[in-house]
Design a protein around this motif. Sequence first.
Motif, PDB file in Angstrom:
ATOM      1  N   ASP A   1       0.761  -1.080   0.110  1.00  0.00           N
ATOM      2  CA  ASP A   1      -0.052  -0.031   0.109  1.00  0.00           C
ATOM      3  C   ASP A   1       1.118   1.313  -0.058  1.00  0.00           C
ATOM      4  O   ASP A   1       1.486   1.611   0.905  1.00  0.00           O
ATOM      5  CB  ASP A   1      -0.934   0.106   1.429  1.00  0.00           C
ATOM      6  CG  ASP A   1      -1.799   1.093   1.235  1.00  0.00           C
ATOM      7  OD1 ASP A   1      -1.637   2.049   0.315  1.00  0.00           O
ATOM      8  OD2 ASP A   1      -2.554   1.554   2.248  1.00  0.00           O
TER       9      ASP A   1
ATOM     10  N   LYS B   1      -4.065   8.594   4.901  1.00  0.00           N
ATOM     11  CA  LYS B   1      -4.100   7.285   4.911  1.00  0.00           C
ATOM     12  C   LYS B   1      -5.462   6.450   5.532  1.00  0.00           C
ATOM     13  O   LYS B   1      -5.828   5.379   5.281  1.00  0.00           O
ATOM     14  CB  LYS B   1      -2.865   6.495   5.825  1.00  0.00           C
ATOM     15  CG  LYS B   1      -2.683   5.116   5.073  1.00  0.00           C
ATOM     16  CD  LYS B   1      -1.227   4.705   5.637  1.00  0.00           C
ATOM     17  CE  LYS B   1      -0.933   3.302   5.070  1.00  0.00           C
ATOM     18  NZ  LYS B   1      -0.855   3.299   3.842  1.00  0.00           N
ATOM     19  N   HIS B   2      -5.913   7.226   6.632  1.00  0.00           N
ATOM     20  CA  HIS B   2      -7.084   6.478   7.259  1.00  0.00           C
ATOM     21  C   HIS B   2      -8.378   7.425   7.156  1.00  0.00           C
ATOM     22  O   HIS B   2      -9.167   7.215   7.896  1.00  0.00           O
ATOM     23  CB  HIS B   2      -6.560   6.675   8.818  1.00  0.00           C
ATOM     24  CG  HIS B   2      -5.449   5.634   9.003  1.00  0.00           C
ATOM     25  ND1 HIS B   2      -5.566   4.461   9.038  1.00  0.00           N
ATOM     26  CD2 HIS B   2      -4.077   6.001   9.319  1.00  0.00           C
ATOM     27  CE1 HIS B   2      -4.603   3.763   9.439  1.00  0.00           C
ATOM     28  NE2 HIS B   2      -3.349   4.835   9.565  1.00  0.00           N
ATOM     29  N   GLY B   3      -8.429   8.316   6.257  1.00  0.00           N
ATOM     30  CA  GLY B   3      -9.516   8.992   5.675  1.00  0.00           C
ATOM     31  C   GLY B   3     -10.122  10.017   6.564  1.00  0.00           C
ATOM     32  O   GLY B   3     -11.454   9.838   6.778  1.00  0.00           O
ATOM     33  N   LEU B   4      -9.431  10.622   7.449  1.00  0.00           N
ATOM     34  CA  LEU B   4      -9.720  11.656   8.431  1.00  0.00           C
ATOM     35  C   LEU B   4     -10.337  12.820   7.302  1.00  0.00           C
ATOM     36  O   LEU B   4      -9.383  13.359   6.600  1.00  0.00           O
ATOM     37  CB  LEU B   4      -8.817  12.053   8.980  1.00  0.00           C
ATOM     38  CG  LEU B   4      -8.378  11.197  10.408  1.00  0.00           C
ATOM     39  CD1 LEU B   4      -7.472  11.536  10.983  1.00  0.00           C
ATOM     40  CD2 LEU B   4      -9.671  10.465  11.111  1.00  0.00           C
TER      41      LEU B   4
ATOM     42  N   SER C   1      -0.076  12.868   6.577  1.00  0.00           N
ATOM     43  CA  SER C   1      -0.256  11.688   6.057  1.00  0.00           C
ATOM     44  C   SER C   1      -1.046  10.516   6.575  1.00  0.00           C
ATOM     45  O   SER C   1      -1.704   9.740   6.002  1.00  0.00           O
ATOM     46  CB  SER C   1       1.406  10.911   6.020  1.00  0.00           C
ATOM     47  OG  SER C   1       1.384   9.399   5.555  1.00  0.00           O
ATOM     48  N   VAL C   2      -1.095  10.566   8.068  1.00  0.00           N
ATOM     49  CA  VAL C   2      -1.943   9.748   8.672  1.00  0.00           C
ATOM     50  C   VAL C   2      -3.293   9.859   8.388  1.00  0.00           C
ATOM     51  O   VAL C   2      -4.295   9.076   8.036  1.00  0.00           O
ATOM     52  CB  VAL C   2      -1.610   9.808  10.266  1.00  0.00           C
ATOM     53  CG1 VAL C   2      -2.842   9.187  11.015  1.00  0.00           C
ATOM     54  CG2 VAL C   2      -0.311   9.299  10.701  1.00  0.00           C
ATOM     55  N   ALA C   3      -3.701  11.113   8.356  1.00  0.00           N
ATOM     56  CA  ALA C   3      -5.134  11.619   8.325  1.00  0.00           C
ATOM     57  C   ALA C   3      -5.603  11.117   6.634  1.00  0.00           C
ATOM     58  O   ALA C   3      -6.616  10.739   6.607  1.00  0.00           O
ATOM     59  CB  ALA C   3      -5.245  13.329   8.042  1.00  0.00           C
TER      60      ALA C   3
ATOM     61  N   THR D   1       1.595  14.091  10.183  1.00  0.00           N
ATOM     62  CA  THR D   1       0.127  14.136  10.629  1.00  0.00           C
ATOM     63  C   THR D   1      -0.839  14.038   9.448  1.00  0.00           C
ATOM     64  O   THR D   1      -1.676  13.387   9.506  1.00  0.00           O
ATOM     65  CB  THR D   1      -0.015  15.441  11.506  1.00  0.00           C
ATOM     66  OG1 THR D   1       0.787  15.354  12.592  1.00  0.00           O
ATOM     67  CG2 THR D   1      -1.388  15.428  11.918  1.00  0.00           C
TER      68      THR D   1
ATOM     69  N   GLN E   1     -12.623  17.018  10.506  1.00  0.00           N
ATOM     70  CA  GLN E   1     -11.995  16.345  11.710  1.00  0.00           C
ATOM     71  C   GLN E   1     -10.881  16.675  12.363  1.00  0.00           C
ATOM     72  O   GLN E   1     -10.306  16.754  13.579  1.00  0.00           O
ATOM     73  CB  GLN E   1     -12.020  14.624  11.511  1.00  0.00           C
ATOM     74  CG  GLN E   1     -13.549  14.131  11.172  1.00  0.00           C
ATOM     75  CD  GLN E   1     -13.404  12.612  10.679  1.00  0.00           C
ATOM     76  OE1 GLN E   1     -12.581  12.229   9.660  1.00  0.00           O
ATOM     77  NE2 GLN E   1     -14.142  11.760  11.276  1.00  0.00           N
TER      78      GLN E   1
END
Length: 450
Positions: free
Chosen positions: A337, A424-427, A420-422, A418, A431
Amino acid sequence: MTDTYDLLVIGAGMAGVAAATKTASKGWRVGIVDALPYGGTCALRGCDPKKILRRGAEVIDAARLMGGKGIDSNGLSINWEDLMKHKHGFTDPVPHNMEQDLRAHGVETLHGPTTFTGPTQVDIADKPYEASKILIATGAVPRPLDFPGHEHLIDSSDFLNLETLPRRIVFLGGGFISFEFAHIAARAGSTPIILDRGARPLKAFDADLVDLLVKRGSDAGVDVRRRTSITSITKSSSGYTIHTDTAGTPDSIQADLIVHGAGRVAELSRLDLDAGQVAHGSHGVEVAGHLQSTTNPAVYAAGDAADTAGPPLTPVAVIEAKVAASNMLKSATTVPDYAATPTAVFTVPELVRVGMLEQEAQSNGLNIDVRYTDTSGWYSNYRIGETAGATKILVDKDTDLIVGAHLFGHGYAELANTISVAMKHGLTTRQLKSTTAVYPSTGSDLGSIL
């Protein structure tokens, strides 16, 4: 007698080590081999030592930015010899420590050049070995150049081991290596020039922010010359003469050192892949999405040695190697991924990208909101005396999801993590903006940037 392994890993960089330890932990007999000291490019000849040298440049730049604001930076300079000793304090123990750790995980460590002699057979330092599976993780090397005088260039590994730093340095190529090293050299007292054949450097990054970086670099002493190629290099008693062509106009540059930063290619030259029935091309070993060779089912490849969809980054190479190892262990076909993988040019300050460029989002038919913000006058920059900074966030209007983030400024590589995390996880941006951040910090700028 031929030694036999469940897995033989060719290349002891971060990717190879990740695959070796993962499979050994499941009870496989694993061997790993490298003709060079263990550690690979990132730990020994790339990312890590480069950023140690960059720290010296950061300190000099930070002091200069605060000149007249409470800090007297007159006479402040980099002692290159001491900075290099600091770098060696990190890199020198790596090979020994890495081998010890591999052995502790049950991996057998081997040394020497490796060549295929059959689909599952190799010679290592003229001794035969066989393996049920083979992972190629040999990384990349500087792209070969053929203009007259190319032998006078040094590569990035040589630059990272310079005992002294000369004054006149020319970097060939407008990519990561040239920009990062030039920004270090400029703060260390050199006068670096970057020669780029194209109309704009750093093509993988947002064009507007690249322009800001070039301007900021120019203020620090980095001279970027576009549409310029080297036609030949001649050596003299006083250094080198670089003969150039700029949009059809010949010229010449005097230099003490010329550094190859004009791209890298997969390091496959010594493997004799044809003997192993392993298809390969200019971008590396030809693999399916799950990283298995398209022509030899016993062989997998990861990182810069593999022709994959992933960007040429160490974390990506490690992810690919772990996926390849898992696929071997489970006889699976999992695909890595690559979504929301951040990448940065560690200039001073840095330039960062996560996700799509503006034109990519548009060509994919997305209904995007381009949120450009000039952050040069924001508190987080004012506090340190910085006067350059900007961000461009691409938001899908239909979903409120970030599809691309482009950042230029001090500390923005951490801010990109930060984002990137958002992504990748659909934030959604709503939000993200609802989250309370530590204040005052660069991270607390995120809500306003969005």
